[in-house]
Motif scaffolding. Sequence first.
Motif: not given
Length: 325
Positions: A192-216
């Motif tokens: 998330l810190a990387y994404e906020v600073a750089t805009g990230g990429s669809p693949a990075l955002t999907a990876a983050r969302h998958a990790g958050e889903e693991y917790l949720l």
Amino acid sequence: MTDQTADPLLLDWLRESDPALRWQVERDLLRAPEDVWSRTRARIATEGFGARMLAHQGADGQWAGGAFFPGGWFDSGGPEEPEGQPWTATTPVLKLLREWGLDASALDGTAALLAANARWEYDDLPYWGGEVDCCINADTLATGVWLGADVDGIAEWFVEHRLADGGWNCEWVEGSTRSSYHSTLNAVRGLLAYEVATGGSPALTAARHAGEEYLLERDLFTRLTTGDLVGDWALRLSYPFRWKYDILRATDHLRDAAMHDGTRPDPRMSEAIELLRAQRQPDGTWLQGVRHPGRVWFEVDVAEGRPSKWLTFFATRVLAWWDAG
């Protein structure tokens, strides 16, 4: 906001803090104008915790002469440290300075110095290339993008090393194929810190969302298979935050992620939120739990069992966001 958030005595107590905390109280709880909290934030580099920590930086850009451990830690078996690992080396110090809100300009030139002088204790790898530990790489990713280092390779590393169940585990190098609460939370925070600073990429955002889903999908504190508490550690709150998981760190991250994504609080957080709320004392504070042991440069919070301004701030902010819906 909740009544506790609006309690003037609680807010006054929180505001009488080091600039590293005070500016966040002013911005997020007092809703002060930007010119007010930004002036407080600017003081981090010249007074209090921030200035004291900056004073310990070596000429080579490192703290304690090492990347994650002090220099020479593993020579001849390393110094004896019966109370746990030290937190005085470069990576844990930069994590604190970044999370306190220090402006990166106060560390001008540090990224280049670390590129030239810092090597990981694991296989003597170059600092900004990361190593094999998910939690270390997560902090390095967030710190690198803050300081202007090229850490694109570490960001891609997280996409490549995500496990089939959605998260990450620092023990992957030992063959683990099941994600860890601790590793997954640290990974999504770094992404998330990387994404906020750089805009990230669809693949990075999907990876983050998958990790958050693991917790949720585990309600932030249970085992998926049984619904039982994953471990008492999930409910134990302490500051400074290190690598260990707890429901406050998780809900704080999901608050940040939802605000970045423009989404509402996920209802699967509700039980964790109520467990967090239950730890609030009658005076509106949260108490310091068992802190992570190990050597530090200096103390930045209270002893176990005492009201913690840091924990109270983070918990109050999370609950205000949750209750606002």
